[in-house]
Structure formats: structure tokens, C-alpha cells
Design a protein around this motif. Sequence first.
Motif, PDB file in Angstrom:
ATOM      1  N   PRO A   9    -137.355  10.393  33.189  1.00 51.74           N
ATOM      2  CA  PRO A   9    -137.382  12.476  32.011  1.00 51.74           C
ATOM      3  C   PRO A   9    -138.373  12.471  33.404  1.00 51.74           C
ATOM      4  N   ARG A  10    -138.309  14.258  32.962  1.00 48.92           N
ATOM      5  CA  ARG A  10    -139.676  14.986  33.905  1.00 48.92           C
ATOM      6  C   ARG A  10    -141.093  14.531  32.909  1.00 48.92           C
ATOM      7  N   VAL A  11    -141.788  14.473  34.087  1.00 50.71           N
ATOM      8  CA  VAL A  11    -143.447  13.974  33.385  1.00 50.71           C
ATOM      9  C   VAL A  11    -144.139  14.680  34.111  1.00 50.71           C
ATOM     10  N   LYS A  12    -145.773  14.103  34.299  1.00 52.87           N
ATOM     11  CA  LYS A  12    -146.636  15.201  34.513  1.00 52.87           C
ATOM     12  C   LYS A  12    -147.481  14.330  35.104  1.00 52.87           C
ATOM     13  N   ALA A  13    -147.576  13.987  36.238  1.00 52.25           N
ATOM     14  CA  ALA A  13    -148.600  13.534  36.971  1.00 52.25           C
ATOM     15  C   ALA A  13    -150.296  13.784  36.523  1.00 52.25           C
ATOM     16  N   ILE A  14    -151.220  13.211  36.196  1.00 51.86           N
ATOM     17  CA  ILE A  14    -152.760  13.251  35.927  1.00 51.86           C
ATOM     18  C   ILE A  14    -153.539  12.987  36.332  1.00 51.86           C
ATOM     19  N   PHE A  15    -153.235  11.613  36.766  1.00 51.17           N
ATOM     20  CA  PHE A  15    -154.476  10.571  37.164  1.00 51.17           C
ATOM     21  C   PHE A  15    -153.825   9.940  38.308  1.00 51.17           C
ATOM     22  N   GLU A  69    -146.091  18.227  37.244  1.00 54.33           N
ATOM     23  CA  GLU A  69    -145.102  18.295  36.863  1.00 54.33           C
ATOM     24  C   GLU A  69    -144.010  17.847  38.053  1.00 54.33           C
ATOM     25  N   ILE A  70    -142.809  16.180  37.666  1.00 55.32           N
ATOM     26  CA  ILE A  70    -142.397  16.220  38.232  1.00 55.32           C
ATOM     27  C   ILE A  70    -140.867  15.468  37.777  1.00 55.32           C
ATOM     28  N   ASP A  71    -139.941  15.773  38.146  1.00 57.46           N
ATOM     29  CA  ASP A  71    -138.576  15.484  38.142  1.00 57.46           C
ATOM     30  C   ASP A  71    -137.944  14.116  38.363  1.00 57.46           C
ATOM     31  N   LEU A  72    -138.132  13.082  38.057  1.00 57.83           N
ATOM     32  CA  LEU A  72    -137.915  11.510  38.206  1.00 57.83           C
ATOM     33  C   LEU A  72    -136.780  11.718  38.691  1.00 57.83           C
ATOM     34  N   LYS A 132    -134.910  14.142  40.581  1.00 59.14           N
ATOM     35  CA  LYS A 132    -134.427  14.738  41.703  1.00 59.14           C
ATOM     36  C   LYS A 132    -134.821  13.996  43.022  1.00 59.14           C
ATOM     37  N   PRO A 133    -134.300  14.159  43.764  1.00 59.15           N
ATOM     38  CA  PRO A 133    -134.628  13.998  45.197  1.00 59.15           C
ATOM     39  C   PRO A 133    -136.195  14.354  45.723  1.00 59.15           C
ATOM     40  N   MET A 134    -137.144  13.473  46.448  1.00 61.45           N
ATOM     41  CA  MET A 134    -138.198  14.253  47.024  1.00 61.45           C
ATOM     42  C   MET A 134    -137.283  16.017  47.980  1.00 61.45           C
ATOM     43  N   GLY A 135    -138.202  16.881  47.687  1.00 63.08           N
ATOM     44  CA  GLY A 135    -138.368  18.360  48.514  1.00 63.08           C
ATOM     45  C   GLY A 135    -137.585  19.179  46.804  1.00 63.08           C
ATOM     46  N   LEU A 136    -137.128  18.050  46.186  1.00 67.65           N
ATOM     47  CA  LEU A 136    -136.332  19.290  44.559  1.00 67.65           C
ATOM     48  C   LEU A 136    -137.859  18.931  43.758  1.00 67.65           C
ATOM     49  N   GLY A 137    -138.457  18.766  43.620  1.00 66.39           N
ATOM     50  CA  GLY A 137    -139.564  18.082  42.456  1.00 66.39           C
ATOM     51  C   GLY A 137    -139.784  16.868  42.087  1.00 66.39           C
ATOM     52  N   GLY A 138    -139.138  15.669  43.364  1.00 66.28           N
ATOM     53  CA  GLY A 138    -139.230  13.968  42.589  1.00 66.28           C
ATOM     54  C   GLY A 138    -139.139  13.366  43.069  1.00 66.28           C
ATOM     55  N   ALA A 139    -138.402  12.374  43.354  1.00 69.02           N
ATOM     56  CA  ALA A 139    -138.899  11.341  44.519  1.00 69.02           C
ATOM     57  C   ALA A 139    -139.923  10.691  43.872  1.00 69.02           C
ATOM     58  N   ASP A 140    -140.543   9.628  42.994  1.00 64.56           N
ATOM     59  CA  ASP A 140    -141.008   8.125  42.745  1.00 64.56           C
ATOM     60  C   ASP A 140    -140.240   8.150  41.583  1.00 64.56           C
ATOM     61  N   ARG A 141    -141.193   6.476  40.573  1.00 67.48           N
ATOM     62  CA  ARG A 141    -140.396   5.804  39.497  1.00 67.48           C
ATOM     63  C   ARG A 141    -141.207   5.592  39.255  1.00 67.48           C
ATOM     64  N   ILE A 142    -140.896   5.134  37.709  1.00 70.63           N
ATOM     65  CA  ILE A 142    -141.158   4.258  36.911  1.00 70.63           C
ATOM     66  C   ILE A 142    -142.264   2.953  37.146  1.00 70.63           C
ATOM     67  N   THR A 143    -143.066   2.503  37.521  1.00 72.00           N
ATOM     68  CA  THR A 143    -143.597   0.922  37.393  1.00 72.00           C
ATOM     69  C   THR A 143    -143.667   0.675  35.664  1.00 72.00           C
ATOM     70  N   GLY A 144    -144.002   1.052  35.022  1.00 73.33           N
ATOM     71  CA  GLY A 144    -143.993   0.693  33.964  1.00 73.33           C
ATOM     72  C   GLY A 144    -144.812   1.556  32.085  1.00 73.33           C
TER      73      GLY A 144
END
Length: 407
Positions: free
Chosen positions: A353-359, A371-374, A376-388
Motif C-alpha cells: 500500500p501507500r503509507v506515511k512513515a512517522i516514527f 509518504e512512501i508508495d511501497l 515503487k522502486p527506489m528513486g520513485l518514492g518506494g524501496a521499503d517493505r512491510i515486515t509486520g
Amino acid sequence: MIKKIPIAVLKIGMYIHDLNVDWMDHPFLRKQFVVKTDEDLQKIIASGAHEVYIDTDRGLDYAHAPTIDEVNASIEEEMVRVAAAPAPVIQVSSTEEMSRAKRIHKQAHNLVRTVMQDARMGKAIHMEDVEEVVEAITDSILRNGSALMGLSGIKDKDEYTFLHSVSVCTLMVTFTKSMNFPAELIRQAGIGGLLHDTGKTMVPNEILNKPGRLTEAEFEVMRSHPLEGFKILSKVDSIGDIPLEITLHHHERMDGSGYPHKLPGEHITQLTQMASVVDVYDAITSDRCYHKGMPASEGLKKLWEWSKFHFNPALVQAFMRTVGIYPVGSLVKLESGRLAVVLEQNEGNLLMPRVKAIFSTKANTYIPPVEIDLSKPMGLGGADRITGHESPDKWGIDISRFLIPPG
């Protein structure tokens, strides 16, 4: 050790850790207790429980049973598989829709309060006002369902009865839309969701808002609300059959253990089966005066688990695809160590999903929101992954600060 066992092998001397049913479905004053008598056993069976969790450190063991960790791992694996289906089509961003959604949510909240007050005083319910609000909710969801869905997860426990009805309406419209129902059925389902708890106006406040467990006599009064709501709404000339059916039977269960008529699944309409899923999901994920709501992700796991007996499994799976395995407004942990609020589902991938990292969990402090669009690849607002999933209470985070615009 916590284990899950079928009700058939439960016996005196075992310690109940979790009855594995919604709080309204069991008459025990405590959630955890030793099974001491045959009467206890019969009460547990009568509650509609098919599988329970036992604590083998505090009572008798059962060797051939999975642990709670094994059960959760299996459920999560199945949920991920189901969530691989495409997400709903989005017309505008949740940020664009949020201000409108906030106004609509407040309008719906005020309307439900008025409807219930009028019903309590024997006044007429104005269906044109109800239909106007349902139409506004539907229009908002057509533009972007994430905005109202996110607002639905944020409730003042003192206003729960009213806000729950708004949430059920929102979820029913979203659910039926995702299954491509005709517009008129979506509208009727929304009306049913908004009015389904009208009968609670006939339940005394000291029972409705009791901070502890209800007595058996109080349970009977609480369980009268579907029939009382049906009686009230039956007097409204312009109301349709679908809202009446949802009001009367949203507490029925597929195995016939529900109320008021103990209908088996084949005698419960599809829209009412959907309403029962939505109703329980919103109830168990909401804070109320008598219990703490569980995170949305845990609520979905419970629905999945209970669908084996109480709900239509195919509809539970469809509902999960509607709200996503990471529902809007839930808190998730990212591979980077950041905590993020889910803002919006992504078309084509409910797992990203699209998320907002805050902490930052590493620094144990808030960070500038990003805001991160998970998907999308790095450089396009993505490059992270949900672990739980994470509990907002664990970190002292107020989700509404990051989901709802000020004003």
C-alpha cells in the motif's frame, strides 16, 4: 503454552485462555477461567464456540493441538495468498478526498444520532435524510474508498453506537461496490448498514454502556435489539426489504448459533451474511467502554478463523480483498525500522500500500512524516517493505494525527 483445540476434546480441568468468539456470544463474566463443571462445558458449547484456546501451564494439556504461534502463522500465510488479488480502482488520491470525507462522516454521525433519538421518542424516521447521507458516502467511496475507510477506524468510545453505524454503512457500500453489485443494491446495503442497530435505542443505557461483562439477563435484553430495530423500521413506509432483513438478521451465523432466530446459512441472504462480517469486524476493532479494540490486522485474522463456522468463508475472503491485508489507518513496521500509517491501497497489489512513515523504532522518536508508495522502486518514492503489523498503543501513537486533516 497456549494451544487451540476443538470443542469436542475440551474437558474439566482445562484452562480457557480464549473462548474464540465475539464478546456478545458468550455469557461468562471472565474471558479466562478453569473449566470446573459439566455446566461450564455446556455453557461453552451453547455459546457457539467450535474451537477454543487453552493454557496448558494453568490446566490440563491436549497433546495433538497446534500452538497459538502455529495457528497465527498458518492464518497469516493464507491471508497473504488471498490478498494477492487486485485492489479497487482509485479515481482520486485519499489526500484529495479526505476533507470531503471528513464532512460526510460528521454529517452521517449527526444523522444516526438524530435517527436513534427520534426512534427512542417514537418519532418518524425521515428516509430522505438517510438516503442523502448514503448517497454522499457512496459518492466518496467511488472517488476513493480509503478516505472514509480510514475515518471509520477512528472512534470515540463514548460515541461508539452512532459511529459504528456509520462505519458499517461505509464498509457495506465499499464491500458491495468491490463485488460489482448494481447501484440500487449498493444503496440498499448502505441504508441497511446505517440503520442496522436502530433497535439499540430500546436497550437501557446502563446495559448498552456497562463497563463490565453483562449478566445472562442483560445479555437477553441486548440480544433483543435486532427484533426491536425491525419493529421500528417496519413502520417506515418507504424502507425496503433489504435494510429490514439486515437489521433483523445481522447477528445470525452460518452454523445456526446466532440470534434472534438461529437461522442456518442457507436461510440468511447474501447481503445479510456480508453485513454480519462487516458488523463483527468493526465491533472487534473498536474501543468500547467494556473492551479494548484489537488492531485491524488482528480483526481480519479473527474473521478468517471464525469463518470456518460462523461466516461465509468466500465472503470473508472477498471482504479481506476489499479492505486489504493492511487496512487503511493501520500501523505497520517497515524493513527500515520505521513505523508507518497505511494511507491507501495500491491498484494491483494489496501487499504494497501507500503509507506515511512517522516514527523511528531505532531512535524511539517521531520523524518528519514521509509518504512512501511501497509498490515503487527506489528513486520513485518506494524501496521499503512491510515486515509486520504494530500496535499504536505500544508506541503511544495517535493514528488520527497523521490520517485526518486539521479543521
